[in-house]
Design an enzyme around this catalytic site. Structure first.
Site, mmCIF file in Angstrom:
data_model
loop_
_atom_site.group_PDB
_atom_site.id
_atom_site.type_symbol
_atom_site.label_atom_id
_atom_site.label_comp_id
_atom_site.label_asym_id
_atom_site.label_seq_id
_atom_site.Cartn_x
_atom_site.Cartn_y
_atom_site.Cartn_z
ATOM 1 N N ASN A 65 -1.995 5.567 8.768
ATOM 2 C CA ASN A 65 -1.960 5.251 10.206
ATOM 3 C C ASN A 65 -1.741 6.510 11.043
ATOM 4 O O ASN A 65 -2.360 6.689 12.098
ATOM 5 C CB ASN A 65 -0.852 4.236 10.487
ATOM 6 C CG ASN A 65 -1.251 2.819 10.097
ATOM 7 O OD1 ASN A 65 -2.425 2.481 10.121
ATOM 8 N ND2 ASN A 65 -0.268 2.015 9.702
ATOM 9 N N GLU A 73 1.803 -3.958 5.567
ATOM 10 C CA GLU A 73 0.862 -3.644 4.492
ATOM 11 C C GLU A 73 1.242 -4.348 3.196
ATOM 12 O O GLU A 73 0.760 -3.986 2.125
ATOM 13 C CB GLU A 73 0.813 -2.121 4.259
ATOM 14 C CG GLU A 73 2.092 -1.497 3.723
ATOM 15 C CD GLU A 73 3.056 -1.079 4.816
ATOM 16 O OE1 GLU A 73 3.900 -0.217 4.560
ATOM 17 O OE2 GLU A 73 2.964 -1.624 5.947
ATOM 18 N N ASP A 125 -6.059 -0.824 10.161
ATOM 19 C CA ASP A 125 -6.457 -2.246 10.171
ATOM 20 C C ASP A 125 -7.710 -2.455 9.328
ATOM 21 O O ASP A 125 -7.829 -3.455 8.607
ATOM 22 C CB ASP A 125 -6.701 -2.717 11.605
ATOM 23 C CG ASP A 125 -5.418 -2.815 12.410
ATOM 24 O OD1 ASP A 125 -4.335 -2.817 11.787
ATOM 25 O OD2 ASP A 125 -5.496 -2.897 13.656
ATOM 26 N N ILE A 173 0.857 -1.194 0.000
ATOM 27 C CA ILE A 173 0.000 0.000 0.000
ATOM 28 C C ILE A 173 0.893 1.244 0.000
ATOM 29 O O ILE A 173 1.810 1.370 0.816
ATOM 30 C CB ILE A 173 -0.914 0.008 1.226
ATOM 31 C CG1 ILE A 173 -1.812 -1.236 1.225
ATOM 32 C CG2 ILE A 173 -1.778 1.269 1.250
ATOM 33 C CD1 ILE A 173 -2.676 -1.368 2.465
ATOM 34 N N ARG A 200 -8.876 -17.103 -9.730
ATOM 35 C CA ARG A 200 -8.518 -18.174 -10.660
ATOM 36 C C ARG A 200 -8.086 -19.407 -9.878
ATOM 37 O O ARG A 200 -7.476 -19.307 -8.801
ATOM 38 C CB ARG A 200 -7.372 -17.688 -11.559
ATOM 39 C CG ARG A 200 -7.053 -18.599 -12.740
ATOM 40 C CD ARG A 200 -5.967 -17.958 -13.580
ATOM 41 N NE ARG A 200 -4.766 -17.782 -12.792
ATOM 42 C CZ ARG A 200 -3.802 -18.701 -12.700
ATOM 43 N NH1 ARG A 200 -3.910 -19.840 -13.347
ATOM 44 N NH2 ARG A 200 -2.735 -18.466 -11.973
#
Length: 598
Positions: free
Chosen positions: A470, A506, A479, A463, A495
């Site tokens: 945060n 993260e 979270d 991320i 798939r």
């Protein structure tokens, strides 16, 4: 089914022993006259007894030597005529300590053989539970034997052709194997019953049968041949040790079967006294010489068996139904013990009957005790049925409630086990697979890809600027973002074979077996678009994020790469995407060859 097997084994045992008894007398050769001489101090040598006049020797009038317990050393002598075939001599009593055998021609020793249960079993010239020694020559030969033992002085000598001896031994071995098969079946059956019922009687009975089996294995030499051939010390003490253990558990079994604690406290104290004496005998047998203990064990055996019989008779008279069968079983066993004791004391000369009658007696006793067990089970079942009729409906409801509670607990335990198994493999926050699972899965997939030739894609996602999220909104909001991102990844990477892992913090890893570079690249770009446009709803409002991704493919990397190199390549590509401005994907392009050193 188990009882049927036991009954058939017992029947086969009886038939086989009958066959042995009828066949044995016709197979051994006729023995020449056997002479003996008592050596009081045991110091005489072969040179001192060779060619002695007949008045030096006493004639053995019976078919086999049996002089009871004595500290004297005995010499035996007989002359074998010439024969046109090989011969062997068997001494069918395996408890003799030392047997020094000399074959003499023209007053010269042509061969000397030493056997006995104080010798290592591997030193015997022929592997047999009895003492079997080849005759040194086919010519006429004089045989001298010097025998010293702390056991009963019993020397049953017979001469055989090897093939006939083998036939005889095979028949007896079959009967012995059937007996011990019966013992093993009963032990397993009762241990299984104990595991199901937790009734200590079954454990006591199994221990009793085991002790009886080991005692008889010591008596007939099978134990020294097959179980403790490397432990001469145990062979020298097996009879008193296992005999003591047998009477400890025989008393426990009797007190439990006959319920002496409730029905006859005096007899119960008597049985406890037998247990104490047998326990002390067990300790003494370990510490004291065999010759000190064996006669005491015989006395204890007769006295304890007599007390057990008196207990059975007393409770029989009190109306205990299966006490009469118990009394019959113990009477049979006591009879065989008395016959054996008389034989060991030199008062009974049938070696075959003495050797194998106790096996038949103990097998008969085991079968009758098994019958008592069935009767007791049936009696307990009737008592339970009567008790159920007396119980009120309230008790039935309680039983039902307890059963339902137990089932609920069992279901809960199963669910908890499943949850624990899942939790050990999943990330606690996102419910994705954790890094430990990735460490197990990735090497397996790499090896599978090497065998099949298909490709593997590893996508590592991070991320962008997650620390700012945060810092701005707090870790609980962060979270929530991670949980929602995990959900989106599971929705879009569906798939067959795709697996998603939380790598740490993260960072996420997607394992895509069989993926192609173009299709995988397009799929990641599509997911990035979804995440970029998605509003992550949190307790602090909507949050927008972007992700960066690095991708590596197994077949795009040079050399025989290891799984860790595949992961490292994806991680390096991820950092290239971040350094290039984030919110984009980079594919690992090797600059140098990376080899698998594992």
């Amino acid at each position: 089914m188990a009882k049927s097997i036991v009954y058939w084994l017992a029947l086969a045992l009886l038939v086989t022993f009958s066959s042995v008894a009828s066949a044995r007398a016709e197979t051994a050769e006729d023995m020449p006259p056997v002479y003996y001489h008592v050596d009081k101090n045991g110091r005489q040598s072969i040179e001192q007894v060779i060619d002695k006049e007949l008045n030096f020797w006493d004639v053995l009038n019976q078919r086999a030597a049996s002089f009871g317990y004595t500290s004297d050393t005995y010499w035996f002598h007989f002359n074998l005529p010439a024969a046109d075939y090989d011969r062997v001599m068997r001494i069918a009593y395996p408890l003799l300590d030392n047997v020094d055998i000399y074959f003499v021609q023209n007053n010269q020793v042509i061969q000397r053989t030493i056997v006995g249960d104080e010798q290592e079993f591997s030193q015997r010239p022929i592997s047999s539970r009895n003492f079997v020694v080849p005759i040194a020559t086919r010519d006429s030969v004089a045989v001298y034997m010097k025998v010293a033992t702390s056991s009963s002085m019993r020397v049953p000598i017979s001469i055989w052709q090897p093939t006939k001896l083998l036939s005889d031994e095979q028949l007896v071995t079959t009967a012995t194997a059937l007996y011990f098969g019966l013992i093993i079946c009963m032990i397993v059956y009762n241990l299984f019953s104990f595991s199901l019922t937790r009734d200590p009687y079954f454990a006591y009975y199994s221990a009793y049968i085991l002790a009886i089996g080991l005692l008889l294995a010591g008596l007939d030499g099978s134990g020294y041949q097959y179980l403790w051939s490397n432990f001469e010390w145990l062979q020298s003490k097996a009879i008193p040790i296992f005999g003591s253990i047998a009477f400890i558990f025989a008393s426990l079994v009797a007190s439990h079967i006959l319920q002496t604690k409730e029905r006859s406290p005096k007899l119960h104290r008597g049985l406890q006294g037998v247990m104490v004496l047998a326990g002390l005998s067990f300790l003494a047998s370990i510490l004291l010489p065999y010759e000190w203990m064996i006669q005491w064990i015989l006395i204890l055996a007769i006295g304890a068996a007599a007390l057990l019989i008196c207990t059975g008779i007393s409770l029989w008279q009190q109306g205990l139904g299966y006490a009469r069968i118990y009394t019959l079983a113990l009477s049979v066993l006591l009879s065989t013990i008395v016959i054996n004791a008389l034989g060991y004391l030199g008062l009974f000369e049938s070696f075959f009957i003495q050797s194998y009658l106790i096996m038949l007696g103990s097998a008969f006793e085991i079968m009758l005790l098994s019958l008592i067990l069935a009767m007791r089970f049936n009696e307990n079942r009737k008592e339970r049925l009567a008790a159920e009729k007396r119980l009120s409906s309230r008790l039935e409801v309680k039983v039902k409630q307890r059963t339902e509670e137990l089932e609920a607990v069992m279901r809960k335990l199963k669910e908890m086990n499943k949850k624990l198994e899942v939790k050990s493999n999943e990330d606690r926050l996102t419910k994705l697979f954790n890094r430990g699972v990735l460490d197990e899965d990735l090497p397996l997939e790499v090896r599978r890809a090497r065998r099949t030739g298909y490709d593997i894609a590893i996508v590592m996602i991070d991320i962008d600027h997650f620390k700012k999220v945060n810092d701005k909104y707090g870790h609980p909001v962060g979270d929530e973002v991670l949980v929602e991102l995990a959900r989106l990844l599971k929705v879009h990477f569906r798939r067959a074979g795709d697996r998603i892992y939380r790598y740490g913090g993260e960072e996420f890893v997607i394992l895509m077996p069989g993926a192609q570079e173009l299709g995988c690249h397009d799929k990641v770009l599509a997911v990035m678009d979804v995440i970029r446009s998605h509003s992550f709803k949190t307790e602090r409002g909507a949050v927008k994020i972007t992700i960066s991704a690095g991708m590596s493919l197994l077949n795009s990397l040079p050399g025989h790469v290891a799984s860790k190199h595949l992961l490292e390549a994806a991680d390096k590509a991820l950092y290239e995407a971040k350094n290039a401005g984030r919110d984009q994907i980079r594919i690992a392009r090797p600059a140098t060859d990376v080899s698998d050193n594992s």
